[in-house]
Design an enzyme around this catalytic site. Structure first.
Site, short mmCIF file in Angstrom:
data_model
loop_
_atom_site.label_atom_id
_atom_site.label_comp_id
_atom_site.label_asym_id
_atom_site.label_seq_id
_atom_site.Cartn_x
_atom_site.Cartn_y
_atom_site.Cartn_z
CD GLN A 150 -7.32 -4.67 4.05
OE1 GLN A 150 -8.26 -5.39 4.35
NE2 GLN A 150 -7.47 -3.41 3.69
CE LYS B 54 -8.25 0.20 5.71
NZ LYS B 54 -7.17 0.06 4.76
CG HIS C 17 -1.93 0.96 1.39
ND1 HIS C 17 -1.70 2.29 1.66
CD2 HIS C 17 -3.28 0.84 1.29
CE1 HIS C 17 -2.85 2.94 1.71
NE2 HIS C 17 -3.83 2.08 1.49
CB CYS D 191 -3.75 3.12 -1.70
SG CYS D 191 -4.93 4.43 -1.44
CG ASP E 246 0.10 -2.30 6.17
OD1 ASP E 246 -0.88 -2.42 6.93
OD2 ASP E 246 0.09 -1.62 5.12
C1 LIG Z 1 -6.16 0.81 4.57
C2 LIG Z 1 -4.75 0.39 4.52
C3 LIG Z 1 -3.71 1.25 4.89
C4 LIG Z 1 -3.96 2.67 5.31
O1 LIG Z 1 -4.76 2.75 6.45
P1 LIG Z 1 -5.25 4.18 6.99
O2 LIG Z 1 -6.31 3.85 7.99
O3 LIG Z 1 -5.79 4.91 5.79
O4 LIG Z 1 -4.07 4.86 7.56
C5 LIG Z 1 -2.43 0.77 4.85
N1 LIG Z 1 -2.16 -0.49 4.48
C6 LIG Z 1 -3.13 -1.34 4.12
C7 LIG Z 1 -2.80 -2.74 3.74
C8 LIG Z 1 -4.46 -0.94 4.11
O5 LIG Z 1 -5.41 -1.79 3.75
#
Ligand SMILES: *Cc1c(COP(=O)(O)O)cnc(C)c1O
Length: 414
Positions: A211, A234, A131, A372, A208
């Site tokens: 998800q 999320k 991302h 993104c 990260d």
């Molecule tokens: C949504 C997402 C982000 C960014 O999250 P924010 O809440 O917009 O800061 C980063 N990495 C992954 C894999 C995402 O799905």
């Protein structure tokens, strides 16, 4: 005041939809089908009510308050930290730092850890499926320090090339920062193996987890990553709030990222000494209501059980994949063996944004675009995909409606 219990019973996941009033509305004259959960999940009434109650009856600023409301707000705020620690099985609650989300958490590490530990010629390893939030902060830190970005390539099926990763690792590797579950492809990456290999090379890791945290049980000590980041919105929580998990000894050695109230020990105009971790990284009045909201979201998810959620979503993804495969001309982008919750696809003759627009007219919410993650779109030589992303409150009807919607759209283009 009693909290409404999670609406799950023997009747199962269909009961749960009652907790999400947003799902029972009409959009453009049709019952809503919400398949954009990877962008943001919906909030159950239990979480919305908890945040509302805080604002109506319990609000006050945290820390340093001598009066009862302030002390109570501080208790809730710190209890949320403890709840998050237990949820991800971190060793110490002081390893949980409040941020505004995944993006903010990565910027904190890139600035605080990166700028003090990277020097000319050091290497940061990312993957081709990151991302933008896990690319740009590292590029900015690299520009300032002379560090170099290296990228783990992705195979045709959308998996990381682990052999290539092993070759990229060297004594110059300072940081390996990898997405756990791809928001664009749905690939579940073998993070334990990635972390072990990084550690053998002497590098520090960031995962990260934006998800992964909503979809599976996370045991941070088992993964053994140095940093792990995620967003509340999320995982059924509020927007503008997220978590940086970091190993205590690393956080203790990191300088502050933002200055202000609460993050200090002693301030004079000549010199300031800083508060301990995690407060050193939480300057200013924090998102108190959001922390309480995330705590409630964790209670909600835990009452269902993360293993039950994962099983439910796997079953739905399998069903969706089989049904989508029956559609002529549909091509998946990302067909990893181990995939979760995300189905990304293209048609040669239908632009993703046209498909998304016509689906929306039928009340079906999907996301179209580059998600993104422009580098992985370039890797697969597509400008955009249509992405359906699932949550545990989705059902087979939602998927059937998606399939009908796609077939209806196709009839215009044939
Ligand atoms: C949504 C997402 C982000 C960014 O999250 P924010 O809440 O917009 O800061 C980063 N990495 C992954 C894999 C995402 O799905």
């Amino acid at each position: 005041m009693e909290q409404a219990a999670v609406n799950i019973s023997k009747a199962g996941f269909d009961e749960i939809r009652k907790d999400f009033p947003v799902l029972s509305q009409q959009v453009n004259g049709h019952p809503l089908v919400y398949l954009d959960n990877a962008a943001s999940s919906q909030m159950p009434v239990q979480v919305a009510d908890r945040i509302d109650r805080y604002h109506r009856f319990e609000h006050s600023n945290v820390h340093r308050g001598i009066h009862t409301l302030s002390q109570k707000a501080t208790d809730y705020y710190e209890a949320a930290r403890k709840k998050i620690q237990v949820f991800i099985n971190a060793a110490d609650e002081h390893e949980i730092i409040y941020t505004t989300g995944t993006t903010d958490s990565i910027n904190l590490v890139a600035n605080s850890y990166g700028l003090t530990n990277f020097s000319e010629g050091d290497e940061v390893i990312l993957t081709e499926m990151e991302h933008h939030a896990n690319i740009v902060p590292w590029q900015m830190a690299a520009q300032k320090t002379g560090a170099i970005i290296k990228v783990i390539p992705v195979t045709d099926s959308g998996e990381l090339d682990i052999e290539a990763y092993k070759k990229l690792l060297s004594p110059r590797t300072k940081m390996v920062s990898v997405i756990h579950i791809s928001n664009a492809l749905g690939t579940v990456n073998p993070v334990k193996e990635i972390v072990d290999l990084a550690h053998e090379a002497g590098a520090v890791t960031l995962i990260d987890g934006a998800q992964s945290i909503p979809h599976q049980n996370i045991d941070i000590q088992d993964i053994d990553t140095d940093f792990y980041v995620f967003s509340a919105h999320k995982m059924c929580g509020p927007t503008g709030f997220g978590i940086l998990y970091g190993k205590k000894h690393l956080l203790d050695a990191m300088p502050p990222y933002r200055g202000g109230g609460d993050m200090i020990d002693k301030v004079t105009f000549e010199e300031t000494t800083y508060n301990e971790v995690p407060f050193r990284f939480e300057a200013g009045t924090p998102p108190i209501a959001a922390s309480i909201g995330l705590s409630e979201a964790i209670d909600y998810l835990s009452a269902i059980g993360m293993d039950a959620i994962e099983a439910r979503e796997s079953e739905l993804v399998e069903y969706a994949e089989a049904e989508l495969r029956k559609i002529d001309g549909l091509r998946f982008i990302g067909e990893a063996e181990n995939r979760a919750s995300v189905l990304s696809f293209v048609f040669d003759h239908i632009h993703a944004s046209d498909l998304g627009t016509i689906l929306d007219k039928q009340g079906i919410a999907v996301r179209t675009g580059h998600h993104c993650a422009q580098p992985i779109m370039r890797r697969f030589n597509v400008p955009a995909t249509t992405r359906a992303s699932l949550a545990f409150y989705n059902n087979r009807d939602d998927i059937d409606r998606l399939i009908e919607g796609i077939n209806y759209t196709k009839s215009f283009f044939e």
